[in-house]
Design an enzyme around this catalytic site. Structure first.
Site, PDB file in Angstrom:
ATOM      1  N   SER A  94       0.829  -1.195   0.000  1.00  0.00           N
ATOM      2  CA  SER A  94       0.000   0.000   0.000  1.00  0.00           C
ATOM      3  C   SER A  94       0.874   1.260   0.000  1.00  0.00           C
ATOM      4  O   SER A  94       1.685   1.439  -0.886  1.00  0.00           O
ATOM      5  CB  SER A  94      -0.964  -0.041   1.189  1.00  0.00           C
ATOM      6  OG  SER A  94      -1.964   0.936   1.052  1.00  0.00           O
ATOM      7  N   ASP A 192      -9.968  -6.158  -3.742  1.00  0.00           N
ATOM      8  CA  ASP A 192      -9.710  -4.791  -3.280  1.00  0.00           C
ATOM      9  C   ASP A 192     -10.480  -3.815  -4.173  1.00  0.00           C
ATOM     10  O   ASP A 192     -11.067  -4.204  -5.187  1.00  0.00           O
ATOM     11  CB  ASP A 192      -8.201  -4.521  -3.363  1.00  0.00           C
ATOM     12  CG  ASP A 192      -7.731  -3.423  -2.415  1.00  0.00           C
ATOM     13  OD1 ASP A 192      -8.585  -2.808  -1.757  1.00  0.00           O
ATOM     14  OD2 ASP A 192      -6.507  -3.200  -2.342  1.00  0.00           O
ATOM     15  N   HIS A 222      -7.080  -5.918   0.537  1.00  0.00           N
ATOM     16  CA  HIS A 222      -5.980  -4.954   0.535  1.00  0.00           C
ATOM     17  C   HIS A 222      -4.705  -5.481   1.201  1.00  0.00           C
ATOM     18  O   HIS A 222      -3.605  -5.337   0.681  1.00  0.00           O
ATOM     19  CB  HIS A 222      -6.452  -3.674   1.237  1.00  0.00           C
ATOM     20  CG  HIS A 222      -5.544  -2.513   1.003  1.00  0.00           C
ATOM     21  ND1 HIS A 222      -5.349  -1.975  -0.261  1.00  0.00           N
ATOM     22  CD2 HIS A 222      -4.770  -1.797   1.847  1.00  0.00           C
ATOM     23  CE1 HIS A 222      -4.498  -0.979  -0.170  1.00  0.00           C
ATOM     24  NE2 HIS A 222      -4.132  -0.844   1.090  1.00  0.00           N
TER      25      HIS A 222
END
Length: 246
Positions: A94, A192, A222
């Site tokens: 991320s 996601d 995620h």
């Protein structure tokens, strides 16, 4: 009131090839421990750093800025250099993946792996993440609902300058994707938000290296390093690292 023990950086030593592991925003090194242990078993030394303010209260978290977190990343890279590692790959999840791209743009790395990377994030989205984190943290501390709501209200009045700066850091990093010449593996979860698949495609198209892989995982949301495809994700990352020219 329960005292929460903050997570710490970890260093799992093994072979002479090193991997810098970068966790996501509002999270901590626990994101990366399973992957780190798996890679250590397969002869890679792994350093998982913790960004300043992370694992602490949301109020403390917001006193730090992306420039502090980037400095943490540079320090983490330096830790590996100081330990004598010449060969370094970087893996980020991320917003850690955004830093991984930035590392590959600015420092010498043998390879880069990104997971669930956004090519753009508005500051107000990042702020929502902070509120979500704050609520969870305060619940763990054992605070009552009314107290939590009051504290979140105060939190809403805190400056989001650091989050605006984060939004800009992501944009700047994405503008420089053509500087990436190291081999890259770009992973995303198919469960996601669609943004992450789109982002993976942009990074794949824009990176200058011709050694690039993009892959989606059908059962992953995620947090890919702790999701249902964890075994496949770990195996694919290992294969990618093993195939690099070290």
């Amino acid at each position: 009131m329960m005292k929460i023990i903050p997570p710490k950086p970890f260093f799992y030593k093994s072979g002479d090839k090193a991997v810098l592991l970068l966790h996501s925003f509002t999270s901590n090194t626990n994101d990366m421990k399973k992957l780190g242990r798996y890679l250590q078993k397969n002869n890679y030394s792994c350093y998982g750093l913790l960004y300043s303010g992370h694992g602490l209260t949301a109020e403390e978290l917001l006193t730090y800025r992306p420039s502090d977190w980037w400095q943490d990343v540079l320090n983490g890279y330096q830790v590996l250099k100081d330990e004598g590692f010449e060969k370094i790959a970087v893996i980020g999840l991320s917003l850690g993946g955004v830093f991984a791209l930035k590392v590959s743009q600015e420092l010498e790395v043998n390879g880069v792996v990104t997971m669930s990377v956004p090519i753009h994030r508005e500051a107000n989205f990042l702020q929502k993440r902070v509120f979500h984190y704050a609520k969870r943290y305060k619940q763990l501390e054992g605070k009552k609902e009314a107290q939590i709501n009051l504290e979140i209200k105060h939190l809403q009045n805190m400056s989001i300058d650091s989050l605006v700066e984060f939004q800009q850091l992501i944009d700047i990093t994405m503008d420089k994707l053509s500087l990436i010449t190291s081999p890259i593996s770009i992973l995303y979860g198919e469960l996601d938000e669609p943004l992450y698949k789109e982002s993976a495609e942009v990074i794949f198209q824009s990176a200058a290296t011709n050694q690039k892989i993009m892959k989606g995982y059908p059962n992953s949301k995620h947090l890919m390093t702790l999701g249902d495809d964890i075994n496949e994700v770990n195996k694919d990352i290992l294969t990618f690292l093993n195939d690099l020219t070290w």
